[in-house]
Write a protein that holds these residues in place. Sequence first.
Motif, short mmCIF file in Angstrom:
data_model
loop_
_atom_site.label_atom_id
_atom_site.label_comp_id
_atom_site.label_asym_id
_atom_site.label_seq_id
_atom_site.Cartn_x
_atom_site.Cartn_y
_atom_site.Cartn_z
N ARG A 272 46.72 45.55 32.72
CA ARG A 272 45.87 45.66 33.91
C ARG A 272 44.73 44.64 33.81
O ARG A 272 44.35 44.02 34.80
N ALA A 273 44.17 44.49 32.61
CA ALA A 273 43.13 43.48 32.41
C ALA A 273 43.74 42.09 32.54
O ALA A 273 43.14 41.18 33.11
N LYS B 73 46.30 41.12 34.36
CA LYS B 73 46.54 40.77 35.76
C LYS B 73 45.22 40.42 36.45
O LYS B 73 45.15 39.47 37.24
N GLY B 74 44.17 41.17 36.13
CA GLY B 74 42.84 40.84 36.65
C GLY B 74 42.44 39.44 36.21
O GLY B 74 41.87 38.67 36.98
N ASN C 20 44.20 36.76 38.30
CA ASN C 20 43.55 36.59 39.61
C ASN C 20 42.24 35.82 39.48
O ASN C 20 41.93 34.95 40.30
N THR D 58 38.39 42.98 29.08
CA THR D 58 37.98 42.78 30.47
C THR D 58 38.61 41.48 30.94
O THR D 58 38.84 40.57 30.13
N PRO D 59 38.90 41.38 32.25
CA PRO D 59 39.48 40.14 32.76
C PRO D 59 38.63 38.92 32.41
O PRO D 59 39.15 37.88 32.01
#
Lengths: 388, 179
Positions: free
Chosen positions: A297-298, A300-301, A304, A375-376
């Motif tokens: 999830r991080a 993919k962030g 982006n 974290t992203p």
Amino acid sequence: MSDNKENTPMVNTGEYFTSGNLAVAEGSLAAGCKFFGGYPITPSSEVAEHMSIKLPQTKGHFVQFEDEIASIASILGASWGGWKSMTATSGPGYSLMLENIGLGIMTETPCVIVNVQRGGPSTGLPTLVGQQDIQQARWGSHGDYEIIALSPNSVQECFDLAITAFNLAEEYRVPVTILMDETIGHMSEKLIIPEKEKIKIVNRKKPTNEADGHLPYKADEDLIPPMAVAGEGYNVITTGLTHDERGYPALDADAQKILLTRLLDKIRKNKDKIIKLEEYMLDDSEFVIVSFGISSRAAKGAVNLARKKGLKVGYLRLITVWPFPDEQINQIAEKVKAIFITEINSGQVTREVKRAVEGKTEVHGLLKLGGAIHTPAEIVEEIERRTK
Amino acid sequence: MSDRIEIRFAGFGGQGIALMGRLVGEVISLHEKGKQSVMTQSYGPESRGGASSCDVVIDTQVIDYPKSTEFDYFVVMSEEAYHKYVPLLKKGGIMFVEENLVTLDDQAKKASKIFKLPATAIAESLGSRLYANIAMLGFVCANTDLFSEEAFIQVMKAKVRARFIEKNLTAFEKGKNHK
């Protein structure tokens, strides 16, 4: 025990806002799970709690055992009694289960083990996130074997992959592990439970021949023997020893070669059917992040965020962690400048990626050791730093 | 375009901080059309008295990263939580403060708006400080566009035990009407 009327899955069709732990329990019920044997442990306890409430409502059975060794033994036995069975645990309990997971592999017993990972080793970080049991899921039990392990990254996927896990366990006659983690287990999101008719359920193959002279370990062409369970009239025999098609111990190199080759090949030859991956922005990417579970999830962030900065970063997510997608990663390695792996351990998937790329590109692990997720922003910073 | 909004709820264990997040998360996820939400919470052995926090992330698109990194909204119910998390408040973000439990300092200046509510005193007037979290959510509802009152009450009625509903509805109303 194997009364079909009792095998009706429980499906609570509708939309919910719920946690990963409850979703994996609901998915298991929707897959037709009728037996849970377990010993509650943080951060997986809600799975056991939910099953203890729901199973008795569906003529299912919940037993809290004295420990994880008894728990895993019970689900193997329940499976041979004709029930789809599961347990849920975390690292310390998973360690205790490993010997009998090997028994499940050797006896080709369909069952599902949920491991909601926390930080380790030992008791480690009971309430905090980890992804440190990846290699343990692959190699933890002794002897050579192939195994299936899945890693959900959302509440919806906890539900969906629980069904997939039961289906794969039934199809390939192998224990399947669902590698969750504390964050996925406790986070809440929307869960859509479809209508019962829309859920694809796979049940183990049953023998169709005469019970007389039945060979319980004689495989079909697909390398998987049909499975009769206790009470169906067929000879039911299980042993952890190397055995022949009759299930009788056969303690020599020839029998070992025949049996083990089949146990390995029934997974290896079906890798393409078993492996599921998610790709995102891969086509034009110069850098790829490989990830799984909460770390994805991080990741993919980060993709982006990186794209906004003009960095061509793509993403490959391992929905299936084992068997490992060697070929797919090797192909990506031919086209990119570097592969990054985000994972909450000291490099367990990074090691596999390095092996799979065969030196064709750079591989960097962006690693956390447990207790917190990436974290992203920090992933992008690290990519920028290493690619300058 | 991402319409990501991050909310952090924080206070001490026993105030019902996680419930605030769960209720708001569910209202948005299941009742606000076109919006998604994820709720994550701090999770540990210290249930009463220690710091407690949870995040709700809202977006019109699929939410990748599930936790807050820079809050748009900071709903804070204890002094300890204020000091711990205020550095992560976005410049221009909005704060909701339990005014009797939090003393603000210079760090609060980066907020564009600060709403203050004596949530615990309101709850105590209803017989128990347990209602403070719902009073605060009534206050948040009235002063933001985050979620609708109707949807919130529907979810609360389904999630909160029947014998506590009446008092919680009153707490919500009092929070909502506070000026």
